[in-house]
Structure formats: C-alpha cells, structure tokens
Write a protein that holds these residues in place. Sequence first.
Motif, PDB file in Angstrom:
ATOM      1  N   MET A 229     -34.113  39.266 -24.486  1.00  0.00           N
ATOM      2  CA  MET A 229     -33.565  37.971 -24.118  1.00  0.00           C
ATOM      3  C   MET A 229     -33.861  37.008 -25.259  1.00  0.00           C
ATOM      4  SD  MET A 229     -34.536  37.528 -20.111  1.00  0.00           S
ATOM      5  CE  MET A 229     -33.861  38.601 -18.850  1.00  0.00           C
ATOM      6  N   ILE A 230     -32.974  36.064 -25.484  1.00  0.00           N
ATOM      7  CA  ILE A 230     -33.120  35.165 -26.619  1.00  0.00           C
ATOM      8  C   ILE A 230     -33.588  33.795 -26.136  1.00  0.00           C
ATOM      9  CG2 ILE A 230     -30.675  34.418 -26.620  1.00  0.00           C
ATOM     10  CD1 ILE A 230     -30.927  34.654 -29.773  1.00  0.00           C
ATOM     11  N   ALA A 231     -34.691  33.338 -26.706  1.00  0.00           N
ATOM     12  CA  ALA A 231     -35.311  32.069 -26.312  1.00  0.00           C
ATOM     13  C   ALA A 231     -35.088  31.028 -27.412  1.00  0.00           C
ATOM     14  CB  ALA A 231     -36.806  32.267 -26.062  1.00  0.00           C
ATOM     15  N   PRO A 232     -34.308  30.006 -27.143  1.00  0.00           N
ATOM     16  CA  PRO A 232     -34.031  28.982 -28.169  1.00  0.00           C
ATOM     17  C   PRO A 232     -35.078  27.853 -28.183  1.00  0.00           C
ATOM     18  CG  PRO A 232     -32.569  28.680 -26.309  1.00  0.00           C
ATOM     19  CD  PRO A 232     -33.459  29.821 -25.966  1.00  0.00           C
ATOM     20  N   THR A 233     -35.348  27.370 -29.366  1.00  0.00           N
ATOM     21  CA  THR A 233     -36.151  26.169 -29.576  1.00  0.00           C
ATOM     22  C   THR A 233     -35.268  25.175 -30.325  1.00  0.00           C
ATOM     23  OG1 THR A 233     -38.242  27.387 -29.663  1.00  0.00           O
ATOM     24  CG2 THR A 233     -38.205  25.178 -30.647  1.00  0.00           C
ATOM     25  N   VAL A 234     -34.976  24.055 -29.685  1.00  0.00           N
ATOM     26  CA  VAL A 234     -34.032  23.073 -30.232  1.00  0.00           C
ATOM     27  C   VAL A 234     -34.745  21.723 -30.321  1.00  0.00           C
ATOM     28  CG1 VAL A 234     -31.749  22.043 -30.000  1.00  0.00           C
ATOM     29  CG2 VAL A 234     -32.188  24.337 -29.065  1.00  0.00           C
ATOM     30  N   ILE A 235     -34.994  21.264 -31.532  1.00  0.00           N
ATOM     31  CA  ILE A 235     -35.749  20.021 -31.745  1.00  0.00           C
ATOM     32  C   ILE A 235     -34.781  18.865 -32.013  1.00  0.00           C
ATOM     33  CG2 ILE A 235     -37.526  18.875 -33.123  1.00  0.00           C
ATOM     34  CD1 ILE A 235     -38.624  21.232 -31.602  1.00  0.00           C
ATOM     35  N   LYS A 236     -35.049  17.743 -31.371  1.00  0.00           N
ATOM     36  CA  LYS A 236     -34.285  16.531 -31.661  1.00  0.00           C
ATOM     37  C   LYS A 236     -34.933  15.807 -32.832  1.00  0.00           C
ATOM     38  CE  LYS A 236     -32.814  12.104 -29.670  1.00  0.00           C
ATOM     39  NZ  LYS A 236     -32.764  11.274 -28.444  1.00  0.00           N
ATOM     40  N   ALA A 237     -34.204  15.684 -33.908  1.00  0.00           N
ATOM     41  CA  ALA A 237     -34.765  15.058 -35.113  1.00  0.00           C
ATOM     42  C   ALA A 237     -35.012  13.576 -34.880  1.00  0.00           C
ATOM     43  CB  ALA A 237     -33.804  15.248 -36.278  1.00  0.00           C
TER      44      ALA A 237
END
Length: 237
Positions: A229-237
Amino acid sequence: MSSVEEATIFTDGENCKPAWSEAMACFSGSGNTHLEIMGKPVMERWETDFMHKLADIASSKGGKVLEIGFGLAIAATRVEEHSVDEHVIIECNDGVFKNLEEWAKGQPNKITPLKGMWEDVAPTLPDGTFDGILYDTYPLSEETWHTHQFMFIKQHAFRLLKPGGVLTFCNLTSWGELLKTKYTNDEKMFEETQLPHLLEVGFKKDNISTELVPMQPPPECRYYAHKFMIAPTVIKA
C-alpha cells in the motif's frame, strides 16, 4: 475466477449516501476485525500496519490533527500514541460515531468528535487550523468511488493546513480496483491518478513523497489484493 475476484464494490449508479449515516454499522470478528455498512467492506483489521503509517505521518508535526473517518479506530488509536494538542475526528455514521464517543473517554489527548458528513462539517472549520490531516473515509457512491478524496483535497485540505502542515490520505477501495484492473505498480498508479490533483490545488511536487508499506491482505478481501500500500506525505509549503 473466484467469487471474490468477480465481486464489484458498487453497481452502476449505486448511491449509498442518503442512507449511510443511519445505516447499521456491523462489527464482526473477534475484537471487531471487520466493519461493514450497507453490505460494504468499510475496514478490516489486517490494514493495521498501513493505518499506523498514515497516523504516524499525520501526527508527525504534533499540534492539532484532523482525522476524517473513524472506522475501527486503528489510525485514531495510533495518533493517540503521539503527543498532539488536539485530535479532531469527523465521522458520519451513527453507530461508528457512538463507538468514537466511548473510545474518546479513555484517550490521553484532547479528542473533539464531530458528527456529520465531511462535506457538511469541513466548511465550518477555519483556515490554517491543523498541523496534520488524515483523510480515510469510505466512498459512498459509484460516481465518487475513485474521486471523493480529491473533492476533500481541493475544497479543504490545503486551506485547513497550517504552513508546514502535513496531509496524508488513502482510498483503498479505489486503489485496490485500479491495481486490479489498470496498474501493477503502486507508484505509477499514484503518480498518474493522484499526484495531478495534489499539484492542481497548490501542493508542490518537491513536497510530496510516498512510502510503500508491505501488506498481506487475506484472499477473501473484497477490495484489496495487492502486496503493498502506498502512504503519501504531502507538505504544505
């Protein structure tokens, strides 16, 4: 082909949303290993390692964490192992929300349960509120099967995060279908079907990363058969 492989999650045009909130939440298995609502496989406890990874990502900044979808409390319980100031949880189903209220009484951090569809609750939350967001709610119609996460991301995720805040999300019911019918590689699936929506809303590609989590779904699972399973990490700049 087995009956599991032949089974489809939604029939053409099916819409569970009008009845979902009041529909019976059916918990089964020793220690509540399965949750079904309206015959849909909402969550199963074999997902634990993946749910823990998402919880770790959402809690990595501390502060105030928003979780959409309570399910079997797998991710929520993991969030509570972190030091966070407040843990806000949106849940729409009556039976699951009752479990959430009972669960909240025994947790170490401040829990704020919010009852309702995220479409109704999220607009009431102010901009720049959260250090972390975990979106993992179930698709409620055939029409939104593969797209409901994008609706939340585009309408609310970016605006609700503080600068430097982190979003993680999944739609296993969709991703499992895509990996069964169109893709054999998780990363290619994510890059082609998920990444464009993140970029469209304002997240930067350099601030988006993914991690593959090894999994062992049981053969009888109706919605996922892939070994990762793919776990995303998405940071708001």
